[in-house]
Every structure is written in C-alpha cells, then in structure tokens.
Design a protein around this motif. Structure first.
Motif, PDB file in Angstrom:
ATOM      1  N   MET A 122      76.740  18.059 -14.432  1.00  0.00           N
ATOM      2  CA  MET A 122      76.312  17.300 -13.055  1.00  0.00           C
ATOM      3  C   MET A 122      75.088  16.666 -13.367  1.00  0.00           C
ATOM      4  SD  MET A 122      75.848  17.021  -9.815  1.00  0.00           S
ATOM      5  CE  MET A 122      74.496  15.830  -9.346  1.00  0.00           C
ATOM      6  N   PHE A 123      75.025  15.304 -13.255  1.00  0.00           N
ATOM      7  CA  PHE A 123      74.181  14.440 -13.639  1.00  0.00           C
ATOM      8  C   PHE A 123      73.399  13.646 -12.563  1.00  0.00           C
ATOM      9  CE2 PHE A 123      77.112  14.594 -17.069  1.00  0.00           C
ATOM     10  CZ  PHE A 123      76.292  14.605 -18.133  1.00  0.00           C
ATOM     11  N   TYR A 124      71.928  13.468 -12.482  1.00  0.00           N
ATOM     12  CA  TYR A 124      71.464  12.661 -11.676  1.00  0.00           C
ATOM     13  C   TYR A 124      71.126  11.412 -12.414  1.00  0.00           C
ATOM     14  CZ  TYR A 124      70.790  16.445  -8.426  1.00  0.00           C
ATOM     15  OH  TYR A 124      70.920  17.293  -7.457  1.00  0.00           O
ATOM     16  N   GLY A 125      71.799  10.266 -12.389  1.00  0.00           N
ATOM     17  CA  GLY A 125      71.457   9.188 -13.077  1.00  0.00           C
ATOM     18  C   GLY A 125      71.800   9.385 -14.682  1.00  0.00           C
ATOM     19  N   PRO A 126      70.799   9.217 -15.771  1.00  0.00           N
ATOM     20  CA  PRO A 126      71.064   9.569 -16.913  1.00  0.00           C
ATOM     21  C   PRO A 126      70.690  11.434 -17.063  1.00  0.00           C
ATOM     22  CG  PRO A 126      68.851   8.789 -16.606  1.00  0.00           C
ATOM     23  CD  PRO A 126      69.497   8.601 -15.064  1.00  0.00           C
ATOM     24  N   ILE A 150      73.973  11.630  -2.542  1.00  0.00           N
ATOM     25  CA  ILE A 150      72.885  11.071  -3.519  1.00  0.00           C
ATOM     26  C   ILE A 150      73.301  10.094  -4.450  1.00  0.00           C
ATOM     27  CG2 ILE A 150      71.414  11.931  -5.370  1.00  0.00           C
ATOM     28  CD1 ILE A 150      71.714  14.559  -4.051  1.00  0.00           C
ATOM     29  N   PRO A 151      72.608   8.919  -4.150  1.00  0.00           N
ATOM     30  CA  PRO A 151      72.657   7.792  -5.264  1.00  0.00           C
ATOM     31  C   PRO A 151      72.721   8.135  -6.559  1.00  0.00           C
ATOM     32  CG  PRO A 151      71.263   7.207  -3.587  1.00  0.00           C
ATOM     33  CD  PRO A 151      71.515   8.630  -3.430  1.00  0.00           C
ATOM     34  N   GLY A 152      73.549   7.779  -7.453  1.00  0.00           N
ATOM     35  CA  GLY A 152      73.453   8.068  -8.983  1.00  0.00           C
ATOM     36  C   GLY A 152      74.077   9.267  -9.381  1.00  0.00           C
ATOM     37  N   ALA A 153      74.384  10.037  -8.618  1.00  0.00           N
ATOM     38  CA  ALA A 153      75.005  11.469  -8.780  1.00  0.00           C
ATOM     39  C   ALA A 153      76.394  11.461  -9.578  1.00  0.00           C
ATOM     40  CB  ALA A 153      74.794  12.350  -7.744  1.00  0.00           C
ATOM     41  N   ARG A 154      76.658  12.242 -10.580  1.00  0.00           N
ATOM     42  CA  ARG A 154      78.010  12.226 -11.282  1.00  0.00           C
ATOM     43  C   ARG A 154      78.219  13.600 -11.455  1.00  0.00           C
ATOM     44  NH1 ARG A 154      77.794   9.896 -16.336  1.00  0.00           N
ATOM     45  NH2 ARG A 154      75.488  10.058 -15.955  1.00  0.00           N
TER      46      ARG A 154
END
Ligand SMILES: Nc1ncnc2c1ncn2[C@@H]1O[C@H](COP(=O)(O)OP(=O)(O)O)[C@@H](O)[C@H]1O
Ligand SMILES: [Mg+2]
Lengths: 322, 273
Positions: free
Chosen positions: B34-38, B79-83
């Motif tokens: 799981m990523f928050y942005g980078p 959450i914006p940017g979560a991948r």
C-alpha cells in the motif's frame, strides 16, 4: 543568599513592569478601537432615530400606511397608499417601498441561495484542489465588482434580454434588480456556506462512507445537515445585504413606487427611495424626516438580520469546537 | 487462563477457551502493498483471518496498523494518492476487483473508529442512518432494527427512553457503543475496530471489551490496539506489525507466550515500543 534572591526578583519585577506597561498600553489602544467602532454604530443608530421621530411632529403614524385624499376623477375621497413626496398633498406611505424592497430582496435571496449553496457544495466537497484554487479567487473577484457596474450591466443588457424572454410590460422591473442583487450577495453567501461545510469534521464523513454511503449520500445525509446552521446564517446575511443594496436597484428596477406583488412590475425600494430623494430635499422639512424614517426602518431590518445570523454562526462555532 | 509472559513477570489472562482450528478463513490477504503517493506504507503482507474470531493488530505507532485495517473495507479509497497492490479476498472474492460495489462491501465490513464519531443527530437517526442509505424506509422496520442493534451493543437499557435525544449528549463510552450499534444496524459480517477504546476511561473500556467478547460469537472482528493487555484479553489471534511489515502472526496464546521472533518478544515484554 536570600538578599541575592530578593535583588534578582526586584530586578525581574522592574523589567516586567516595563513589559507590562507596553502591553497595557497596546491592550487599551485596541480596546479603544473596539469601543469606538461600537460607539460609532450606536451614534448612527441614535442620530438616525432622533431625526426619524421628528417626522411625527407634523404627521401621524397612520400616514405611514396611507392617506384619505379627495380624488378629482372619481369625485370622492379615496384611500391612497403612495409615496408621493412632491405633491400638493404629500404622501409618505411605506407600503409601496416595502413592496419594492421585499419584491427585490426575496427573489434575489432565493436565486443567490440556490446558486451559492450549490457552488459552496461544489467547492467544499467535489472540486479537485486545482479547480478550487482557481474558483476561489474568481469568486473574490466577483465580490470586488462595483455595484454600479453590475447595475449598468443589468440596465443595459439583462433588462432587454428579460423583456424579450418574458414579454414584460416594464423593461426595468423588480426581477431585473433581483438578478443584479443576487450577483452582488452571491460571494459572501458562498464564502460563509463553504466555511460551514468545510468545518464539518472528516470523522463524520468517514463514518458515513464506512456505512456504505456514496459521495452524494454523504453530502446530503451528513455534511449539509451538520452545516445547516452556517448555511442558514449565510442565507439570512444574504437577505440582509439584499435589502440594503442600493445602487443596483436604483439603476435596474424602474423606481416606480407601486403597491404590487408582481415581480415583473417596476418598483421602488427603501434604499433607492432615499438615494434618489435625499439629495434634493430641504433640511428640516417633513419630507426630510420621512426619508430618515425610511432609513431607520431599513437599518432596523438589516441590523436584526445581521444580528440573527451572527448568533447562529457563534452557536455553530461553539458546537463544532466540542 | 493465566499465562506468565516469558520473563517479564507480567501475567495476562489469555483467551483460550475455544478451539479455533475448525473456523473457516474469512479474509485472505496476499502480497498486499500500500502506498501513500510515493511512500510505501505496507510491505508484502500475507494474512489469513478466521471467521468468528477476534484478530488483534499490535505494533508501535506509525507501523501501519490503521492503514492495513482500512485496506479491508477500502476506506483508503477516500485518501487522495493512495494506491494498492496485491489481493484481499473476502469469502473468496477479491474486493479490489473492478466489479466490486464498494457501498455493498462497506456494509458487509463495518468500521468503528478511534475517536467516537456519532452524527450530530438523534440516537435513533444515528442507528437508522445506515439502513436508510440502503433503502429501508418503513418506520416499524427501522424501529425494530434500532432496538435490536442497541441491544446487541449493550446500550438499549441506557437509552431506550430517550431515542430522540441528541447522540452528542451521551457519555464518551456510550457514544462509542452507539457507533458500534450503528455498524451492527447494517448487518455486517466483519467489524473493523481502530483502537476503539483508546479515548475512553477504564470502566468504559471494560464495557467495550465485554461487548467485543459477545460480538465475536457472530462476527469476524479485527481490532487495532495499543494496549498489550487488551490484545491478550480480547483476541484469539494476534498480528505484530513493524514498519509496514507483518513480523509475526499466530494464535494469541502462542504469540504472547512463545513468540517465534525476538522483535515480537521485545515488543510484548515492553523492552521496546
Ligand atoms: N493519509 C495519509 N497520507 C500519507 N501518509 C499516511 C497517511 N496515513 C498514514 N500515513 C503514514 O503511513 C504510516 C502508517 O500509518 P498508520 O497506518 O496510521 O499507523 P498506525 O495506525 O500503526 O499508528 C505512517 O508512517 C503514516 O505517517
Ligand atoms: Mg492508527
């Protein structure tokens, strides 16, 4: 040892005193600024009402509703609710001015509420950050347009357009004015309503999403109800501003003081009435005091509306701080 | 059952009165990143969460417990940017596949938050919020759901005479049980709890723990907790996270008495964290 301590304490107290004095001075200065603005408002109130009550030296309070006047055409006495200050028998009925003010302010508030709340929802809940960053300054720009420019646009373009679409009898009418006033009060309504919605804690939105709500369900079921007091404050404040707006209505409503409920009729508002007549009236006359009376009534309205919206906003802030 | 933890001298009551080996797997996590942005917040997590059992997530602050919990009901989507990479299977369905209806998923996987967050509405409307979202409008049905949910959350006796009063007038502990009742009202199968008692006094905490113990009979529960004793008291399984990785996972009694990894032992005995 003790002495030393005392000495240093003494010194400390001295330096403190200096600080304390400058702080005291600044504090008092700010207090004076606060008091003087309140005082100025109180003085305006006082002056306005002092002049306004002089109207009753020569006229009765019933004159504010209407007058029995002999009508040459019908050859009998008829009751006239008119504002006709330059006339053999001057008439100072407030009724046509109320009609005018409310016929402009109500539709203006409705138009501005629909647009403003919609825009606030978009800005606070839906707009991507980049779009928001573009829209916010644009709205502030709208707030900076001089009302005479809005009035001019209404008078020159929108009036013709509306007459073409609705085939109205009067080119300049309450509705044209209302459109312009709506534009003028829109920015403040958007700002207050958006602030109210952004103040709704993220935790509440999360609770809604976690129960399976969609974005729209969350907006309508959680955000808007939680912000409802702020939104109503925005509407009330907008209504107060709409009642007080002068230049746009002076230019765009036709200024005929008619007793009417027709939104496409020419009207004259309290504000336009004062603006149009006060410049050419002799001080100390009945007419002069009558205009002050209109001003006092108007001030009472707008002051009350502002006051109510301020109370609502304060309550909301307290509730959300919890 | 009381167990002396290793050499720390602390004793804990560990939940051990049931054979869990026969429980089926409810959630299966495979190679989850799981990523928050980078920034990578979770590293290759594999976990098997059993049905009708309590799984506790422990670990130092910032190690990814909440992040992991939110991947299980896709709350990270907000959450914006979560991948996310990898799979989360619930009842053998990958919840990240495009056909999945997130609203239905979240109804099935309820969530209780760290800070109690009742809506500024009445007690009744708080509980009825979820069912109304999903189309229940009949007053009698709603009343029935509200009563049942409050009973399950052990709050009914305290509020039954004032369902129309504001939820914010309840005490903190009551508000948290209201939030649990609100989740139960949409009939979930899994309940995620993110430090549900961390903002509460000891008495309210005890009530929440009792409630978890009751709910475990019918629901699969995943709970994040900061409190070792709480993990030992309420959970059947324990997962120890450290810096976004799952260090150790197993039956609570094993993790607490006989951890496989040195890091786990250090954390549990309080030598670190
Ligand atoms: N919304 C977010 N955006 C960016 N980074 C986040 C966000 N939420 C958490 N993180 C980061 O992810 C890591 C794990 O956080 P979290 O899951 O909240 O830990 P825990 O619940 O174990 O204390 C932390 O380093 C935190 O800073
Ligand atoms: Mg956390």
């Amino acid at each position: 040892m003790r002495k030393e301590m005392l000495g240093s304490m003494e010194q400390h107290r001295l330096t403190k005193k200096k600080e304390v004095f400058s702080e005291w001075f600044i504090e008092k200065l700010l207090l004076m600024a606060g008091i003087s603005s309140t005082l100025i408002i109180a003085l305006i109130f006082l002056f306005l009402f002092k002049e306004a009550v002089q109207f009753f030296k020569t006229a009765g309070s019933f004159d504010l509703i209407g007058k029995w006047v002999y009508d040459d055409w019908e050859e009998r006495n008829v009751f006239k609710m008119m504002w006709q200050s330059i006339s053999e028998v001057p008439k100072y009925s407030l009724i046509p001015l109320f009609c005018g003010s409310f016929l402009v302010a109500f539709p203006a508030t409705i138009i501005a509420s629909v647009l403003g709340i919609g825009c606030a929802i978009y800005l606070s809940e839906l707009a991507p950050p980049k779009v928001r960053e573009m829209l916010k300054p644009t709205i502030e720009l709208l707030a900076g347009i001089p009302s005479v420019v809005i009035g001019f646009i209404m008078l020159a373009f929108l009036a013709t357009f509306i007459q073409d679409v609705f085939h109205t009898k009067f080119r300049l009418n309450a509705f044209v004015g209302a459109c312009g006033v709506a534009l003028a009060v829109l920015p403040i309504m958007i700002t207050i309503a958006e602030d109210a919605m952004r103040a709704v804690p993220k935790e509440l939105r999360d609770a809604s999403y976690a129960l399976g709500a969609t974005k729209w369900q969350t907006i309508w079921g959680t955000v808007v109800p939680a912000a409802v007091s702020g939104i109503s404050a925005a509407v009330i404040l907008g209504f107060g501003r709409a009642l007080g707006e002068t230049m746009i209505v002076l230019m765009a409503t036709g200024n005929a003081a008619l007793v009417t409920g027709n939104i496409f009729s020419s009207v004259r508002t309290m504000t336009a009435n004062i603006a149009a007549e006060l410049g050419s009236v002799a001080q100390g006359t009945e007419h002069y005091y009558a205009l002050f009376l209109v001003g006092a009534v108007l001030f009472t309205f707008t002051f009350t509306l502002n006051f109510i919206s301020e109370i609502i906003l304060n309550k909301m802030r307290q509730k959300l701080r919890m | 059952m009381e167990i002396k933890i290793l050499n720390s001298g602390k004793t804990l009551r560990v939940n051990q009165d049931q054979d869990l080996s026969s429980n089926t797997t409810k959630i299966l996590v495979r190679d989850l990143e799981m990523f928050y942005g980078p920034v990578r917040a979770l590293h290759g997590i594999d976990m098997e969460i059993k049905e009708k059992a309590v799984t506790a997530l422990i670990g130092p602050s910032g190690c990814g417990k909440s992040t992991f919990l939110r991947t299980l009901n896709r709350m990270n989507d907000t959450i914006p940017g979560a991948r996310i990479h990898g799979t989360v299977l619930i009842d053998d369905v990958n919840i990240y596949s495009p056909e999945v209806n997130v609203a239905v998923l979240r109804r099935m996987v309820g969530m209780v938050f760290q800070k109690q967050n009742p809506f500024p509405k009445s007690i009744f409307d708080n509980i009825a919020y979820g069912p109304r979202l999903h189309g229940v409008i009949d007053k009698a049905v709603l009343e029935h759901i509200v009563e049942e949910s409050l009973k399950k959350a052990a709050l009914w006796n305290e509020v039954k005479d004032r369902l129309q009063t504001g939820a914010l007038e309840l005490s903190g502990g009551q508000q948290q049980r209201l939030c649990i009742a609100r989740v139960l009202a949409v009939n979930p199968e899994i309940i995620l709890m993110d430090e549900p008692a961390s903002a509460l006094d000891p008495l309210s905490t005890a009530k929440i723990e009792e409630l978890i113990y009751e709910l475990r009979k019918n629901y699969t529960i995943v709970i994040v907790t900061h409190n070792m004793q709480q993990a030992a008291r309420v959970s059947d399984f324990t997962a120890y996270f450290y810096m976004g990785s799952l260090v150790e996972f197993g039956l609570t009694k094993d993790v607490f008495t006989n951890p496989l990894k040195k890091e786990t032992e250090d954390y549990i005995t309080g030598r670190f964290g």
